[in-house]
Each structure stands twice: as structure tokens, then as C-alpha cells.
Design a protein around this motif. Structure first.
Motif, PDB file in Angstrom:
ATOM      1  N   THR A 144       0.844  -1.199   0.000  1.00  0.00           N
ATOM      2  CA  THR A 144       0.000   0.000   0.000  1.00  0.00           C
ATOM      3  C   THR A 144       0.881   1.251   0.000  1.00  0.00           C
ATOM      4  O   THR A 144       0.510   2.276   0.569  1.00  0.00           O
ATOM      5  N   SER A 145       2.023   1.163  -0.646  1.00  0.00           N
ATOM      6  CA  SER A 145       2.951   2.291  -0.692  1.00  0.00           C
ATOM      7  C   SER A 145       2.393   3.417  -1.563  1.00  0.00           C
ATOM      8  O   SER A 145       1.433   3.233  -2.309  1.00  0.00           O
ATOM      9  N   GLY A 146       2.996   4.585  -1.459  1.00  0.00           N
ATOM     10  CA  GLY A 146       2.540   5.760  -2.200  1.00  0.00           C
ATOM     11  C   GLY A 146       2.487   5.571  -3.698  1.00  0.00           C
ATOM     12  O   GLY A 146       1.627   6.157  -4.373  1.00  0.00           O
ATOM     13  N   SER A 147       3.362   4.757  -4.243  1.00  0.00           N
ATOM     14  CA  SER A 147       3.363   4.541  -5.697  1.00  0.00           C
ATOM     15  C   SER A 147       2.109   3.816  -6.172  1.00  0.00           C
ATOM     16  O   SER A 147       1.801   3.824  -7.366  1.00  0.00           O
ATOM     17  N   PHE A 179       1.161  -3.557   4.062  1.00  0.00           N
ATOM     18  CA  PHE A 179       2.463  -2.929   4.314  1.00  0.00           C
ATOM     19  C   PHE A 179       2.704  -1.780   3.354  1.00  0.00           C
ATOM     20  O   PHE A 179       2.145  -1.710   2.264  1.00  0.00           O
ATOM     21  N   ASN A 180       3.536  -0.877   3.803  1.00  0.00           N
ATOM     22  CA  ASN A 180       4.149   0.141   2.956  1.00  0.00           C
ATOM     23  C   ASN A 180       5.621   0.117   3.358  1.00  0.00           C
ATOM     24  O   ASN A 180       6.249  -0.916   3.175  1.00  0.00           O
ATOM     25  N   HIS A 181       6.136   1.193   3.958  1.00  0.00           N
ATOM     26  CA  HIS A 181       7.523   1.146   4.423  1.00  0.00           C
ATOM     27  C   HIS A 181       7.654   0.373   5.740  1.00  0.00           C
ATOM     28  O   HIS A 181       8.750   0.154   6.232  1.00  0.00           O
ATOM     29  N   ALA A 217       8.340  -2.110   1.708  1.00  0.00           N
ATOM     30  CA  ALA A 217       9.134  -3.056   2.499  1.00  0.00           C
ATOM     31  C   ALA A 217       8.556  -4.455   2.335  1.00  0.00           C
ATOM     32  O   ALA A 217       8.072  -5.058   3.289  1.00  0.00           O
ATOM     33  N   TYR A 218       8.592  -4.973   1.126  1.00  0.00           N
ATOM     34  CA  TYR A 218       7.954  -6.268   0.895  1.00  0.00           C
ATOM     35  C   TYR A 218       8.724  -7.445   1.470  1.00  0.00           C
ATOM     36  O   TYR A 218       8.125  -8.478   1.780  1.00  0.00           O
ATOM     37  N   HIS A 236      13.050  -0.598  -0.731  1.00  0.00           N
ATOM     38  CA  HIS A 236      14.088   0.268  -0.162  1.00  0.00           C
ATOM     39  C   HIS A 236      13.990   0.344   1.353  1.00  0.00           C
ATOM     40  O   HIS A 236      14.844   0.956   1.988  1.00  0.00           O
ATOM     41  N   ASN A 237      12.953  -0.241   1.949  1.00  0.00           N
ATOM     42  CA  ASN A 237      12.665   0.027   3.351  1.00  0.00           C
ATOM     43  C   ASN A 237      12.690  -1.166   4.284  1.00  0.00           C
ATOM     44  O   ASN A 237      12.528  -0.986   5.486  1.00  0.00           O
TER      45      ASN A 237
END
Length: 180
Positions: free
Chosen positions: A21-24, A61-63, A92-93, A123-124
Motif C-alpha cells: 500500500t505504498s505511495g506509488s 504494508f508500505n515502508h 518493504a515487501y 528500499h525500506n
């Protein structure tokens, strides 16, 4: 063809869906809906199409991992939590995969799978070594199936985690039929 008793045995399944559910995920697809909207629709179809005896869990999840739902046969709560998700942050998968694998750790006598849906490059995650995720999945007997979200031909960075079970148990069929 005559099947052995082991091959005839109905095997049950426990699955955890890990959703990015990240911003992208706010980016628009070709049909002008966001990736997040498309992911929510896909999750709804996934949970509704699962056979009734399949236990399902959820990691959002996101970061970071911010929502988990333990294994259940109740699809409505899983769908409700997915539909309530909003897109923000990074990705952060690998951490999400590890959490999903942990959620399946106590499951015995069932096939176990993680489906991770992501559109981004990780990246997280606190975990930085993909081999750690793969090894943990192998040790736990969990199959991991990645779904990369993105536009074909755009050369967008999508990194996926894939652990393949090559053991003899993969020759046995998994039941999708329901029994009373």
C-alpha cells in the motif's frame, strides 16, 4: 491412471496475502483507476473465490507492516481491511514476506502459501538479504508467489521474491473442492 492413496488425499491450504500500500500505488493504470483501486478489486476477488475451507490471513504494508489479520475462514474482515487501506509511504515487501511466513509457522498438515502483491522496489525492509527470506520460506515449507504490479513495457523496477518447493510433495494435488 491409478492414483496412490497419498495422491488421492485431499490437502488443505492456509494462505497469507501481503499487499503493498505504498505511495506509488496511487499511480493510474491504463483504465484510469489507481493501482491501489485495482489491487483492492483483485484482493476482493481473491478472498471471495477461495474455497470455504482455505484459511486466509492478511499483511498490509508500505515502508512498514501496519496491519495484520490472523488466519481465518471469515473473508469479510479480510476484504474490509483491504478496502480500508490507503496508499502512502515506501515499500518493504521483504519484511512483509517474513511476517507472512511467520504467520504460517504454526500451521501443520496443510499446504502453506504467501502471495505478495507489490509494485515497487524494496528500499525500506529491515531485512536486506533476499536469501534470508527464501531460506526462511524453505525452512517453514511455505511457497511464495509474487505478483508484480506495473505497466508492461515501461521498464519499471519491480523486484520479486520467489521460493520454489521442489520436494516430492509437490506431486500431490491440492484440493479446490469443498466437502461437508
Amino acid at each position: 491412471i491409478k492414483l496412490s492413496k497419498e495422491a488421492k488425499k485431499v490437502r488443505e491450504l492456509s494462505v497469507v496475502l501481503a499487499v503493498d500500500t505504498s505511495g506509488s500505488m496511487t499511480e493510474l493504470t491504463k483504465n484510469m483507476s489507481s493501482r491501489m483501486e485495482q489491487a483492492k478489486l483483485a484482493c476482493g476477488v481473491f478472498f471471495n473465490k477461495l474455497p470455504p475451507k482455505v484459511e486466509a490471513g492478511l499483511v498490509l504494508f508500505n515502508h512498514e507492516i501496519y496491519q495484520t489479520l490472523d488466519l481465518t475462514l471469515n473473508r469479510s474482515e479480510l476484504t474490509a481491511q483491504t478496502n480500508a487501506a490507503t496508499a502512502a509511504g515506501g515499500t518493504a515487501y521483504m519484511d512483509a514476506c517474513l511476517k507472512a511466513i511467520d504467520m504460517l509457522g504454526a500451521v501443520k498438515d496443510r499446504d502453506k502459501a504467501v502471495i505478495v502483491m507489490t509494485d515497487g522496489f524494496d528500499h525500506n525492509s529491515r531485512v536486506r538479504d533476499l536469501n534470508e527470506v527464501i531460506n526462511k520460506a524453505k525452512e517453514a515449507g511455505v511457497k511464495v508467489f509474487p505478483i508484480g504490479i506495473g505497466e508492461p513495457g515501461k521498464k519499471e523496477k519491480v523486484t520479486s521474491v520467489l521460493a520454489l518447493d521442489m520436494s516430492g510433495s509437490m506431486n500431490s494435488p491440492v484440493s479446490t473442492a469443498t466437502t461437508s
